[in-house]
Design a protein around this motif. Structure first.
Motif, PDB file in Angstrom:
ATOM      1  N   ARG A   1     -15.048  -0.494  13.782  1.00  0.00           N
ATOM      2  CA  ARG A   1     -14.761  -0.887  14.603  1.00  0.00           C
ATOM      3  C   ARG A   1     -14.540   0.238  15.735  1.00  0.00           C
ATOM      4  N   GLN A   2     -12.903   1.411  14.779  1.00  0.00           N
ATOM      5  CA  GLN A   2     -12.579   2.593  15.284  1.00  0.00           C
ATOM      6  C   GLN A   2     -13.834   3.373  15.544  1.00  0.00           C
ATOM      7  N   ASN A   3     -14.691   3.357  14.856  1.00  0.00           N
ATOM      8  CA  ASN A   3     -15.625   4.618  14.118  1.00  0.00           C
ATOM      9  C   ASN A   3     -14.694   6.086  13.686  1.00  0.00           C
ATOM     10  N   ILE A   4     -13.052   5.392  13.040  1.00  0.00           N
ATOM     11  CA  ILE A   4     -12.667   6.438  12.132  1.00  0.00           C
ATOM     12  C   ILE A   4     -13.029   7.019  11.019  1.00  0.00           C
ATOM     13  N   LYS A   5     -13.118   8.174  11.476  1.00  0.00           N
ATOM     14  CA  LYS A   5     -14.180   9.021  10.301  1.00  0.00           C
ATOM     15  C   LYS A   5     -12.618  10.118   9.295  1.00  0.00           C
ATOM     16  N   ALA A   6     -11.517  10.057   9.815  1.00  0.00           N
ATOM     17  CA  ALA A   6     -10.472  11.101   8.927  1.00  0.00           C
ATOM     18  C   ALA A   6      -8.956   9.577   9.014  1.00  0.00           C
ATOM     19  N   GLY A   7      -9.470   8.643   8.293  1.00  0.00           N
ATOM     20  CA  GLY A   7      -7.658   8.111   8.775  1.00  0.00           C
ATOM     21  C   GLY A   7      -6.920   7.616   7.463  1.00  0.00           C
ATOM     22  N   PHE A   8      -5.483   7.955   7.679  1.00  0.00           N
ATOM     23  CA  PHE A   8      -5.102   8.025   6.089  1.00  0.00           C
ATOM     24  C   PHE A   8      -3.687   6.681   7.214  1.00  0.00           C
ATOM     25  N   ILE A   9      -3.114   5.495   5.936  1.00  0.00           N
ATOM     26  CA  ILE A   9      -2.619   5.100   6.200  1.00  0.00           C
ATOM     27  C   ILE A   9      -0.753   6.020   6.295  1.00  0.00           C
ATOM     28  N   LEU A  10      -0.441   6.086   7.628  1.00  0.00           N
ATOM     29  CA  LEU A  10       1.086   5.771   7.497  1.00  0.00           C
ATOM     30  C   LEU A  10       2.177   5.653   6.776  1.00  0.00           C
ATOM     31  N   THR A  11       2.093   3.657   7.426  1.00  0.00           N
ATOM     32  CA  THR A  11       2.578   2.930   7.177  1.00  0.00           C
ATOM     33  C   THR A  11       2.404   1.772   6.850  1.00  0.00           C
TER      34      THR A  11
ATOM     35  N   LEU B   1       1.633   0.575   0.727  1.00  0.00           N
ATOM     36  CA  LEU B   1       0.136   1.110   0.756  1.00  0.00           C
ATOM     37  C   LEU B   1      -0.679   2.481   1.534  1.00  0.00           C
ATOM     38  N   ASN B   2      -1.072   3.745   0.030  1.00  0.00           N
ATOM     39  CA  ASN B   2      -1.375   4.715   0.773  1.00  0.00           C
ATOM     40  C   ASN B   2      -2.600   5.241   0.485  1.00  0.00           C
ATOM     41  N   GLY B   3      -3.762   5.772   1.000  1.00  0.00           N
ATOM     42  CA  GLY B   3      -4.957   6.032   0.941  1.00  0.00           C
ATOM     43  C   GLY B   3      -5.647   6.681   1.912  1.00  0.00           C
TER      44      GLY B   3
ATOM     45  N   VAL C   1     -13.327   3.749   2.062  1.00  0.00           N
ATOM     46  CA  VAL C   1     -11.740   3.404   2.080  1.00  0.00           C
ATOM     47  C   VAL C   1     -11.351   3.978   0.124  1.00  0.00           C
ATOM     48  N   HIS C   2     -10.366   4.231  -0.064  1.00  0.00           N
ATOM     49  CA  HIS C   2      -9.134   4.450  -1.776  1.00  0.00           C
ATOM     50  C   HIS C   2      -8.196   4.375  -1.378  1.00  0.00           C
ATOM     51  N   LEU C   3      -7.197   3.096  -1.718  1.00  0.00           N
ATOM     52  CA  LEU C   3      -5.896   2.574  -1.193  1.00  0.00           C
ATOM     53  C   LEU C   3      -5.445   1.625  -2.483  1.00  0.00           C
ATOM     54  N   HIS C   4      -4.324   2.754  -2.671  1.00  0.00           N
ATOM     55  CA  HIS C   4      -3.428   2.047  -3.828  1.00  0.00           C
ATOM     56  C   HIS C   4      -2.407   1.115  -3.316  1.00  0.00           C
ATOM     57  N   ILE C   5      -1.776  -0.052  -3.462  1.00  0.00           N
ATOM     58  CA  ILE C   5      -0.642  -0.798  -3.047  1.00  0.00           C
ATOM     59  C   ILE C   5      -0.058  -0.812  -4.406  1.00  0.00           C
ATOM     60  N   ALA C   6       1.529  -0.970  -3.594  1.00  0.00           N
ATOM     61  CA  ALA C   6       2.655  -1.392  -4.507  1.00  0.00           C
ATOM     62  C   ALA C   6       3.284  -2.452  -4.063  1.00  0.00           C
ATOM     63  N   ILE C   7       3.154  -3.416  -4.932  1.00  0.00           N
ATOM     64  CA  ILE C   7       3.964  -4.777  -5.148  1.00  0.00           C
ATOM     65  C   ILE C   7       5.389  -5.474  -5.441  1.00  0.00           C
ATOM     66  N   SER C   8       5.578  -6.110  -5.271  1.00  0.00           N
ATOM     67  CA  SER C   8       7.094  -6.941  -5.201  1.00  0.00           C
ATOM     68  C   SER C   8       6.805  -8.039  -5.789  1.00  0.00           C
TER      69      SER C   8
ATOM     70  N   ILE D   1       0.501  -2.603   9.698  1.00  0.00           N
ATOM     71  CA  ILE D   1      -0.127  -1.298   9.752  1.00  0.00           C
ATOM     72  C   ILE D   1      -0.120  -0.206  10.894  1.00  0.00           C
ATOM     73  N   VAL D   2      -0.031   0.387  10.202  1.00  0.00           N
ATOM     74  CA  VAL D   2      -0.143   1.936  10.814  1.00  0.00           C
ATOM     75  C   VAL D   2      -0.777   2.932  10.528  1.00  0.00           C
ATOM     76  N   ILE D   3      -2.126   3.945  10.916  1.00  0.00           N
ATOM     77  CA  ILE D   3      -2.684   4.547  10.665  1.00  0.00           C
ATOM     78  C   ILE D   3      -3.043   5.489  11.972  1.00  0.00           C
ATOM     79  N   GLY D   4      -3.029   6.478  10.929  1.00  0.00           N
ATOM     80  CA  GLY D   4      -2.916   8.293  11.721  1.00  0.00           C
ATOM     81  C   GLY D   4      -4.490   8.741  11.642  1.00  0.00           C
ATOM     82  N   THR D   5      -5.648   9.028  12.467  1.00  0.00           N
ATOM     83  CA  THR D   5      -6.604   9.786  12.566  1.00  0.00           C
ATOM     84  C   THR D   5      -7.092  11.071  12.525  1.00  0.00           C
ATOM     85  N   SER D   6      -7.338  11.677  11.598  1.00  0.00           N
ATOM     86  CA  SER D   6      -7.797  13.045  12.270  1.00  0.00           C
ATOM     87  C   SER D   6      -9.050  13.781  12.670  1.00  0.00           C
ATOM     88  N   GLU D   7      -9.012  14.582  13.665  1.00  0.00           N
ATOM     89  CA  GLU D   7     -10.001  14.888  14.413  1.00  0.00           C
ATOM     90  C   GLU D   7     -10.964  16.191  13.970  1.00  0.00           C
TER      91      GLU D   7
END
Length: 137
Positions: free
Chosen positions: A24-34, A64-66, A73-80, A103-109
């Motif tokens: 939806r947001q047309n994210i071409k280079a995103g990453f999980i910040l938190t 959650l990282n990736g 998407v390529h994401l790894h998760i840690a849960i308890s 969820i907070v996602i950062g993107t790079s132009e």
């Protein structure tokens, strides 16, 4: 960097929601910040395993990282669990939100992330494409 912040609600699928958001947001280079929240079911693929395991229990999302892009998407998760036992692995479809996920996602132009089959590994691996802008001479 552009930042997106949003909240998922009960019964949403974490991975599918992230993929849909990227589209939806047309994210071409995103990453999980938190990312934090809770799951009522986790589906994780552990290291060097061909299939994922479904864990039908309540879990806290610790991490959650990736990378995220419209191409995958390529994401790894840690849960308890309820006893504080921590496990993690590759996020798969079927991680269902219990109460919420913040969820907070950062993107790079400056880059475009692509997922293409790597001949050496046989998996869809990250391909990082610099976006060169034309500067006036």
């Amino acid at each position: 960097m552009k930042i997106f912040a949003f909240r998922l609600k009960s019964d949403e699928d974490l991975k599918q929601s992230l993929k849909n958001f990227a589209a939806r947001q047309n994210i071409k280079a995103g990453f999980i910040l938190t990312a934090i929240g809770s799951l009522k079911q986790a589906t994780i693929r552990f290291a060097n395993q061909a299939t994922s395991i479904v864990l039908p229990d309540k879990f806290e999302i610790l991490s959650l990282n990736g990378t995220i892009a419209t191409t995958g998407v390529h994401l790894h998760i840690a849960i308890s669990d309820t006893q504080g036992k921590t496990i993690g692995g590759h996020l798969d479809d079927g991680c269902i939100i219990y109460t919420t996920a913040e969820i907070v996602i950062g993107t790079s132009e400056e880059y475009t992330f692509l997922r293409s089959i790597d001949k050496q590994t046989g998996y869809k691996e990250l391909e990082i494409i610099p976006n060169f802008s034309q500067s006036p001479s």
